[in-house]
Design a protein around this motif. Structure first.
Motif, PDB file in Angstrom:
ATOM      1  N   GLN A 286      41.529  37.188  40.123  1.00 33.74           N
ATOM      2  CA  GLN A 286      42.944  37.271  39.760  1.00 33.74           C
ATOM      3  C   GLN A 286      43.281  36.392  38.553  1.00 33.74           C
ATOM      4  OE1 GLN A 286      45.612  39.354  41.344  1.00 33.74           O
ATOM      5  NE2 GLN A 286      43.642  40.366  41.771  1.00 33.74           N
ATOM      6  N   LYS A 287      42.412  35.427  38.260  1.00 36.96           N
ATOM      7  CA  LYS A 287      42.645  34.568  37.083  1.00 36.96           C
ATOM      8  C   LYS A 287      42.547  35.358  35.786  1.00 36.96           C
ATOM      9  CE  LYS A 287      37.863  33.030  36.265  1.00 36.96           C
ATOM     10  NZ  LYS A 287      37.230  34.078  37.069  1.00 36.96           N
ATOM     11  N   ASP A 288      41.872  36.512  35.798  1.00 35.15           N
ATOM     12  CA  ASP A 288      41.697  37.324  34.595  1.00 35.15           C
ATOM     13  C   ASP A 288      42.764  38.399  34.448  1.00 35.15           C
ATOM     14  OD1 ASP A 288      39.247  36.072  33.763  1.00 35.15           O
ATOM     15  OD2 ASP A 288      38.246  37.135  35.397  1.00 35.15           O
ATOM     16  N   VAL A 289      43.622  38.563  35.445  1.00 37.91           N
ATOM     17  CA  VAL A 289      44.571  39.669  35.459  1.00 37.91           C
ATOM     18  C   VAL A 289      45.585  39.570  34.318  1.00 37.91           C
ATOM     19  CG1 VAL A 289      46.483  40.696  36.750  1.00 37.91           C
ATOM     20  CG2 VAL A 289      44.330  40.202  37.907  1.00 37.91           C
ATOM     21  N   THR A 290      46.298  38.461  34.250  1.00 41.86           N
ATOM     22  CA  THR A 290      47.355  38.315  33.248  1.00 41.86           C
ATOM     23  C   THR A 290      46.794  38.330  31.830  1.00 41.86           C
ATOM     24  OG1 THR A 290      48.679  37.043  34.821  1.00 41.86           O
ATOM     25  CG2 THR A 290      49.291  36.893  32.510  1.00 41.86           C
ATOM     26  N   ALA A 291      45.695  37.618  31.617  1.00 41.78           N
ATOM     27  CA  ALA A 291      45.091  37.549  30.283  1.00 41.78           C
ATOM     28  C   ALA A 291      44.597  38.911  29.817  1.00 41.78           C
ATOM     29  CB  ALA A 291      43.943  36.553  30.280  1.00 41.78           C
ATOM     30  N   SER A 292      44.290  39.789  30.757  1.00 38.93           N
ATOM     31  CA  SER A 292      43.795  41.123  30.409  1.00 38.93           C
ATOM     32  C   SER A 292      44.918  42.137  30.255  1.00 38.93           C
ATOM     33  CB  SER A 292      42.806  41.604  31.484  1.00 38.93           C
ATOM     34  OG  SER A 292      41.694  40.738  31.572  1.00 38.93           O
ATOM     35  N   GLY A 293      46.171  41.691  30.433  1.00 38.22           N
ATOM     36  CA  GLY A 293      47.306  42.580  30.223  1.00 38.22           C
ATOM     37  C   GLY A 293      47.775  43.327  31.452  1.00 38.22           C
ATOM     38  N   TYR A 294      47.456  42.795  32.636  1.00 40.82           N
ATOM     39  CA  TYR A 294      47.886  43.416  33.883  1.00 40.82           C
ATOM     40  C   TYR A 294      48.837  42.479  34.617  1.00 40.82           C
ATOM     41  CZ  TYR A 294      44.004  46.678  33.069  1.00 40.82           C
ATOM     42  OH  TYR A 294      43.161  47.609  32.527  1.00 40.82           O
ATOM     43  N   ILE A 295      49.304  42.887  35.785  1.00 36.26           N
ATOM     44  CA  ILE A 295      50.281  42.113  36.536  1.00 36.26           C
ATOM     45  C   ILE A 295      49.653  41.666  37.853  1.00 36.26           C
ATOM     46  CG2 ILE A 295      52.527  42.187  37.686  1.00 36.26           C
ATOM     47  CD1 ILE A 295      51.846  44.583  34.875  1.00 36.26           C
ATOM     48  N   LEU A 296      49.858  40.398  38.187  1.00 34.49           N
ATOM     49  CA  LEU A 296      49.311  39.847  39.419  1.00 34.49           C
ATOM     50  C   LEU A 296      49.887  40.549  40.641  1.00 34.49           C
ATOM     51  CD1 LEU A 296      49.483  36.042  38.568  1.00 34.49           C
ATOM     52  CD2 LEU A 296      47.378  37.348  38.966  1.00 34.49           C
ATOM     53  N   LEU A 297      49.054  40.665  41.665  1.00 29.53           N
ATOM     54  CA  LEU A 297      49.518  41.181  42.940  1.00 29.53           C
ATOM     55  C   LEU A 297      50.362  40.135  43.650  1.00 29.53           C
ATOM     56  CD1 LEU A 297      46.374  42.888  44.516  1.00 29.53           C
ATOM     57  CD2 LEU A 297      48.408  44.033  43.646  1.00 29.53           C
ATOM     58  N   ALA A 298      51.274  40.588  44.480  1.00 25.60           N
ATOM     59  CA  ALA A 298      52.015  39.673  45.342  1.00 25.60           C
ATOM     60  C   ALA A 298      51.037  39.085  46.360  1.00 25.60           C
ATOM     61  CB  ALA A 298      53.130  40.425  46.059  1.00 25.60           C
ATOM     62  N   PRO A 299      51.226  37.825  46.768  1.00 23.05           N
ATOM     63  CA  PRO A 299      50.309  37.184  47.722  1.00 23.05           C
ATOM     64  C   PRO A 299      50.083  37.999  48.988  1.00 23.05           C
ATOM     65  CG  PRO A 299      51.804  35.558  46.800  1.00 23.05           C
ATOM     66  CD  PRO A 299      52.287  36.893  46.310  1.00 23.05           C
ATOM     67  N   GLU A 300      51.140  38.650  49.476  1.00 21.43           N
ATOM     68  CA  GLU A 300      50.979  39.427  50.713  1.00 21.43           C
ATOM     69  C   GLU A 300      50.061  40.631  50.513  1.00 21.43           C
ATOM     70  OE1 GLU A 300      55.182  40.450  49.076  1.00 21.43           O
ATOM     71  OE2 GLU A 300      53.885  38.676  49.269  1.00 21.43           O
ATOM     72  N   LYS A 301      50.031  41.183  49.284  1.00 23.99           N
ATOM     73  CA  LYS A 301      49.130  42.293  48.994  1.00 23.99           C
ATOM     74  C   LYS A 301      47.678  41.823  48.971  1.00 23.99           C
ATOM     75  CE  LYS A 301      51.650  46.027  48.410  1.00 23.99           C
ATOM     76  NZ  LYS A 301      51.359  47.310  49.118  1.00 23.99           N
ATOM     77  N   ILE A 302      47.459  40.627  48.438  1.00 22.70           N
ATOM     78  CA  ILE A 302      46.110  40.064  48.432  1.00 22.70           C
ATOM     79  C   ILE A 302      45.642  39.817  49.859  1.00 22.70           C
ATOM     80  CG2 ILE A 302      44.738  38.037  47.773  1.00 22.70           C
ATOM     81  CD1 ILE A 302      46.428  37.863  45.233  1.00 22.70           C
ATOM     82  N   THR A 303      46.512  39.238  50.675  1.00 18.37           N
ATOM     83  CA  THR A 303      46.174  38.987  52.086  1.00 18.37           C
ATOM     84  C   THR A 303      45.870  40.289  52.814  1.00 18.37           C
ATOM     85  OG1 THR A 303      47.568  37.015  52.122  1.00 18.37           O
ATOM     86  CG2 THR A 303      47.008  38.008  54.254  1.00 18.37           C
ATOM     87  N   GLU A 304      46.665  41.304  52.542  1.00 15.13           N
ATOM     88  CA  GLU A 304      46.448  42.613  53.163  1.00 15.13           C
ATOM     89  C   GLU A 304      45.069  43.165  52.822  1.00 15.13           C
ATOM     90  OE1 GLU A 304      48.093  47.069  52.250  1.00 15.13           O
ATOM     91  OE2 GLU A 304      49.614  45.519  52.521  1.00 15.13           O
ATOM     92  N   GLY A 305      44.679  43.053  51.530  1.00 13.44           N
ATOM     93  CA  GLY A 305      43.370  43.538  51.120  1.00 13.44           C
ATOM     94  C   GLY A 305      42.228  42.765  51.747  1.00 13.44           C
ATOM     95  N   LEU A 306      42.365  41.443  51.781  1.00 19.82           N
ATOM     96  CA  LEU A 306      41.314  40.613  52.378  1.00 19.82           C
ATOM     97  C   LEU A 306      41.166  40.878  53.866  1.00 19.82           C
ATOM     98  CD1 LEU A 306      42.014  37.239  50.532  1.00 19.82           C
ATOM     99  CD2 LEU A 306      40.110  38.806  50.127  1.00 19.82           C
ATOM    100  N   ASN A 307      42.271  41.132  54.540  1.00 19.15           N
ATOM    101  CA  ASN A 307      42.204  41.447  55.975  1.00 19.15           C
ATOM    102  C   ASN A 307      41.490  42.771  56.227  1.00 19.15           C
ATOM    103  OD1 ASN A 307      43.513  39.120  56.811  1.00 19.15           O
ATOM    104  ND2 ASN A 307      45.547  40.061  56.822  1.00 19.15           N
ATOM    105  N   LYS A 308      41.638  43.728  55.309  1.00 18.46           N
ATOM    106  CA  LYS A 308      40.934  45.010  55.432  1.00 18.46           C
ATOM    107  C   LYS A 308      39.424  44.831  55.360  1.00 18.46           C
ATOM    108  CE  LYS A 308      44.129  48.433  53.460  1.00 18.46           C
ATOM    109  NZ  LYS A 308      44.258  49.416  52.352  1.00 18.46           N
TER     110      LYS A 308
END
Length: 310
Positions: A286-308
């Motif tokens: 996620q540290k590369d997201v903003t620098a690459s021109g994208y938008i960070l995910l909301a924390p709850e979305k990250i948690t949701e993905g990790l739980n999957k």
């Protein structure tokens, strides 16, 4: 018989050397799909391999349609998808992991003589509908501009998340979009760039240069006149730089669609190697997201993905 035995032993020895000589099992991840997510995925793959040199990662762009087809047919481990999955795809085993956000923006050529006027007034949603869906808007003069030149409309020929997302903004599907069909984000940007009267749409990664943060590739975004008052108000003027447009998307000032989430898709539960790469994208990556021109995910979305992934 003796020759056959010798050959079998030689082959066995060769396999033993190729499979065990390094003392490590060969690991690989194959990825294909959406042009929208391709640049960031390449960045993640390069960074991940620095810490995991034994993992080979192959990333190919080809459109969201190719991504979902490849992963469901077992051709790749991960499909890059830039649209929501359909119920049918979910039923077939498609498992989505949100990894970042971006948006689709309408584009014109930087050589269009009306650039300054278009950027000042923007285009209303109903007029985009007339350009891309009904075909009722055929010339720039119908939008109130001085030029009587015809508008040349371009769309995507491949099953694309960008096209599906842009069509969704207009209340339709990709197949409803009119225009000359061009393959891929780069191809569509190039077609519009070469045509002073052209209009199309692109993912922001193919409109802005991530290094300079300025519009690139000879195309410029067309502002959305969201309140339909015939000019771009200060809170609608969010297109000058990549940082400005991504901030607007993150703040919800740019509508969704055409803003959207981007997905890694696997078929069922991913294997351990793929799981670890997806975890990387959702955490360190996620540290590369903003620098690459994208938008960070909301924390709850990250948690949701990790739980999957558990």
């Amino acid at each position: 018989m003796r020759h056959s035995t010798t050959l079998i032993l030689a082959v066995a020895a060769t396999l033993a050397v190729s499979g065990c000589g390094s003392g490590k099992e060969q690991k690989s991840i194959s990825i294909s799909g959406a042009f929208a997510l391709y640049p960031l995925t390449v960045k993640w793959a390069d960074e991940y391999k620095k810490a995991h040199p034994d993992v080979k990662i192959d990333v190919q762009a080809g459109g969201a349609g190719k991504g979902i087809t490849d992963v469901l047919s077992g051709v790749t481990d991960i499909g890059l998808v830039s649209r929501a999955l359909s119920p049918d795809e979910i039923q077939k085993g498609a498992t989505p992991f949100s990894v970042t956000r971006d948006a689709v923006v309408p584009t014109i050529s930087a050589t269009n003589p009306l650039v300054k006027d278009i950027q000042a007034t923007g285009v209303k949603k109903e007029n985009f509908y007339g350009i891309f869906i009904s075909g009722d808007v055929k010339s720039w003069s119908q939008l109130g501009f001085t030029s009587k030149d015809p508008i040349h409309v371009y769309t995507r020929s491949d099953a694309a998340g960008a096209a599906e997302t842009w069509a969704a903004y207009l209340g339709k599907k990709q197949q409803d979009l009119k225009g000359t069909a061009v393959f891929g984000d780069p191809g569509l940007a190039q077609a519009v760039q070469k045509d002073p009267d052209g209009i199309g749409f692109n993912n922001i990664a193919f409109v802005y240069d991530p290094a300079t943060k300025q519009p690139s590739a000879g195309v410029v975004p067309v502002p959305l006149d969201l309140n339909g008052n015939g000019h771009i108000d200060p809170d609608e003027a969010v297109y000058a730089t990549l940082d400005q447009v991504t901030a607007a998307i993150a703040a919800g000032k740019y509508p969704s669609p055409p803003a959207r989430e981007l997905y890694f898709v696997t078929k069922g539960a991913p294997n351990p190697v793929v799981t670890d790469f997806i975890k990387y994208a959702l955490t360190e990556g996620q540290k590369d997201v903003t620098a690459s021109g994208y938008i960070l995910l909301a924390p709850e979305k990250i948690t949701e993905g990790l739980n999957k992934l558990k």
